[in-house]
Scaffold this active site. Sequence first.
Site, short mmCIF file in Angstrom:
data_model
loop_
_atom_site.label_atom_id
_atom_site.label_comp_id
_atom_site.label_asym_id
_atom_site.label_seq_id
_atom_site.Cartn_x
_atom_site.Cartn_y
_atom_site.Cartn_z
N ASP A 106 0.86 -1.19 0.00
CA ASP A 106 0.00 0.00 0.00
C ASP A 106 0.89 1.23 0.00
O ASP A 106 1.96 1.22 0.62
CB ASP A 106 -0.90 0.02 1.24
CG ASP A 106 -2.22 0.74 0.98
OD1 ASP A 106 -3.28 0.10 1.10
OD2 ASP A 106 -2.18 1.95 0.64
N LEU A 138 -0.31 4.02 1.19
CA LEU A 138 -0.93 4.76 2.30
C LEU A 138 -1.51 6.10 1.86
O LEU A 138 -1.67 7.01 2.65
CB LEU A 138 0.06 4.95 3.47
CG LEU A 138 0.67 3.65 4.01
CD1 LEU A 138 1.65 3.96 5.16
CD2 LEU A 138 -0.40 2.68 4.50
N ASP A 153 4.67 2.70 -4.09
CA ASP A 153 3.68 3.03 -5.10
C ASP A 153 3.80 2.05 -6.26
O ASP A 153 4.86 1.92 -6.86
CB ASP A 153 3.94 4.47 -5.57
CG ASP A 153 2.82 4.99 -6.43
OD1 ASP A 153 2.14 4.18 -7.09
OD2 ASP A 153 2.63 6.22 -6.45
N LEU A 154 2.69 1.40 -6.58
CA LEU A 154 2.70 0.38 -7.64
C LEU A 154 2.89 0.97 -9.03
O LEU A 154 3.11 0.24 -9.99
CB LEU A 154 1.39 -0.41 -7.60
CG LEU A 154 1.19 -1.30 -6.38
CD1 LEU A 154 -0.26 -1.70 -6.24
CD2 LEU A 154 2.07 -2.55 -6.47
N PHE A 204 -6.41 -4.51 -5.15
CA PHE A 204 -7.41 -3.51 -4.74
C PHE A 204 -6.92 -2.08 -4.96
O PHE A 204 -7.74 -1.16 -5.04
CB PHE A 204 -7.70 -3.63 -3.23
CG PHE A 204 -8.39 -4.89 -2.81
CD1 PHE A 204 -9.74 -5.06 -3.05
CD2 PHE A 204 -7.70 -5.90 -2.17
CE1 PHE A 204 -10.40 -6.22 -2.64
CE2 PHE A 204 -8.35 -7.06 -1.76
CZ PHE A 204 -9.69 -7.22 -2.00
N SER A 208 -16.27 -3.40 -10.77
CA SER A 208 -17.44 -2.73 -10.21
C SER A 208 -18.64 -2.92 -11.12
O SER A 208 -18.50 -3.02 -12.35
CB SER A 208 -17.12 -1.24 -10.09
OG SER A 208 -18.29 -0.49 -9.88
N TYR A 261 -13.28 7.20 -13.47
CA TYR A 261 -13.12 6.09 -12.53
C TYR A 261 -13.73 4.81 -13.11
O TYR A 261 -13.09 3.76 -13.15
CB TYR A 261 -13.80 6.43 -11.19
CG TYR A 261 -14.13 5.20 -10.39
CD1 TYR A 261 -13.14 4.54 -9.67
CD2 TYR A 261 -15.42 4.65 -10.40
CE1 TYR A 261 -13.43 3.36 -8.98
CE2 TYR A 261 -15.71 3.48 -9.71
CZ TYR A 261 -14.72 2.84 -9.01
OH TYR A 261 -15.00 1.68 -8.34
N LYS A 320 -12.06 0.90 -14.57
CA LYS A 320 -12.47 -0.48 -14.27
C LYS A 320 -12.71 -1.24 -15.57
O LYS A 320 -12.30 -2.39 -15.71
CB LYS A 320 -13.72 -0.49 -13.39
CG LYS A 320 -13.48 0.07 -11.99
CD LYS A 320 -12.45 -0.76 -11.22
CE LYS A 320 -12.06 -0.14 -9.90
NZ LYS A 320 -10.90 -0.78 -9.26
N GLY A 346 -24.84 11.71 -13.26
CA GLY A 346 -24.18 10.42 -13.47
C GLY A 346 -24.76 9.28 -12.67
O GLY A 346 -24.35 8.13 -12.85
C1 UD1 Z 1 -20.44 4.61 -6.94
C2 UD1 Z 1 -19.98 4.12 -8.28
C3 UD1 Z 1 -19.37 2.75 -8.15
C4 UD1 Z 1 -18.25 2.78 -7.14
C5 UD1 Z 1 -18.81 3.24 -5.81
C6 UD1 Z 1 -17.69 3.30 -4.78
C7 UD1 Z 1 -21.10 4.77 -10.31
C8 UD1 Z 1 -22.35 4.69 -11.11
N1 UD1 Z 1 -21.10 4.09 -9.17
O1 UD1 Z 1 -21.55 3.80 -6.58
O2 UD1 Z 1 -18.86 2.34 -9.37
O3 UD1 Z 1 -17.69 1.51 -7.05
O4 UD1 Z 1 -19.40 4.53 -5.98
O5 UD1 Z 1 -17.11 4.52 -4.65
O6 UD1 Z 1 -20.18 5.42 -10.69
N2 UD1 Z 1 -26.64 9.01 -2.26
C9 UD1 Z 1 -27.34 10.05 -1.70
N3 UD1 Z 1 -26.67 10.96 -0.95
C10 UD1 Z 1 -25.31 10.87 -0.72
C11 UD1 Z 1 -24.59 9.80 -1.29
C12 UD1 Z 1 -25.29 8.89 -2.07
O7 UD1 Z 1 -28.55 10.16 -1.89
O8 UD1 Z 1 -24.76 11.73 -0.04
C13 UD1 Z 1 -27.35 7.99 -3.07
C14 UD1 Z 1 -26.92 7.94 -4.52
O9 UD1 Z 1 -27.69 8.80 -5.30
C15 UD1 Z 1 -27.15 6.47 -4.84
C16 UD1 Z 1 -26.93 5.75 -3.54
O10 UD1 Z 1 -27.04 6.73 -2.54
O11 UD1 Z 1 -28.48 6.28 -5.23
C17 UD1 Z 1 -25.58 5.08 -3.46
O12 UD1 Z 1 -24.57 6.01 -3.79
P1 UD1 Z 1 -23.00 5.72 -3.56
O13 UD1 Z 1 -22.81 5.16 -2.21
O14 UD1 Z 1 -22.26 6.95 -3.95
O15 UD1 Z 1 -22.70 4.54 -4.55
P2 UD1 Z 1 -22.92 4.41 -6.14
O16 UD1 Z 1 -23.17 5.71 -6.78
O17 UD1 Z 1 -23.95 3.35 -6.32
#
Ligand code: UD1
Length: 342
Positions: A33, A35, A60-61, A83, A127, A152, A156, A300
């Site tokens: 890692d 870190l 650092d990898l 990871f 992911s 990001y 993947k 997004g």
């Molecule tokens: C995102 C990425 C995923 C990544 C993961 C980890 C996309 C589409 N998805 O997942 O690839 O592996 O993050 O970082 O790029 N939400 C709220 N309020 C908040 C935060 C989130 O309402 O403050 C809602 C979001 O709209 C979503 C759900 O909670 O519907 C989950 O969000 P989040 O935890 O950010 O994960 P993903 O967007 O699913």
Amino acid sequence: MKKKIVVTGGTGYIGSHTAVELINEGFEVILIDNLYNSEAIVADRIGEITGVKPELEVFDLCRRKKVSNFFNENKNISAIIHFAAYKAVGESVDKPLEYYRNNLVSLINLLYAMREFSIPSIVFSSSCTVYGQPEKLPVTEEAPVQPAISPYGNTKQIGEEIIRDTIAASKGLKAISLRYFNPIGAHPSGLIGELPRGVPENLVPFITQTASGKRDELKVFGNDYTTPDGFCIRDYLHVVDLAKAHVIAVKRMIEGKNKKRFEVFNLGTGKGVSVLEAIRSFERVSGKKLKYRITDRRAGDIEKIWADPSFANKELGWKTISSLDEAMKTAWEWEKKIRKKK
Ligand code: UD1
């Protein structure tokens, strides 16, 4: 003799939980890692949980010479679990080059090392973001990969392609790509968990930080989706369940049980949960009322996605054990613990 597994990003959130499960299953674990987004003390914590402190190499990898030197000095590695990566979706939009460089150069350097030092197997952290908004739900591994919305997500997708092509060209190598849905929660020991830097992007750390008073309120990104309650739907799985899948994947390749040299599995519960249901789960297990406000949709965001995990269930003999409430409870316990320390 114990089989040696290298865990990159081994002091990070999913890496540390996986290291625990590997050690519990009798593997020798070496963590790598830089870190950047974690702390060295996590290696001690893994030691506290398992009784065996893993070696931690800090570098650092992206530095190919360092990677090569490491594997030159550490022979007989059975597998790498990779990871180490940047993972903030929003940040990746502002820093695409940093994301492409960090996430892809590290992977390429590891693949070179696998060829050079005859390391037979790699597990890749992928992911569900590769599916975009799938047409059919639950989503299977057969669903088409869709153009990535963020750099990001693209790292993947490209990462999987780099692995697929490298495996095809290198007879001695095999790989498993694990497409995670939404990992949440923390180790039941309360010794390791997620340590988000700054303001969390993900839902569950934001919920727990709001409840502990570190954030004023949770902004819920939209309630006008065409879902039963109008909120986005995801598939939240306990990080310990997720970690266990990595041990199974490693064993599968070591024992030569893989059906193809490059395999892909969805890792999720198979159950879609709305943001509101996640909030209700938190309130149930914490006994606290969460302060939240509905705001605009987040750019997004996908409306709804959950896994069809039946291929992983059948082929890996893996399935999630913890419920949403159980996972949420460990997330809350962890939050209370880290708040107390600060
Ligand atoms: C995102 C990425 C995923 C990544 C993961 C980890 C996309 C589409 N998805 O997942 O690839 O592996 O993050 O970082 O790029 N939400 C709220 N309020 C908040 C935060 C989130 O309402 O403050 C809602 C979001 O709209 C979503 C759900 O909670 O519907 C989950 O969000 P989040 O935890 O950010 O994960 P993903 O967007 O699913």
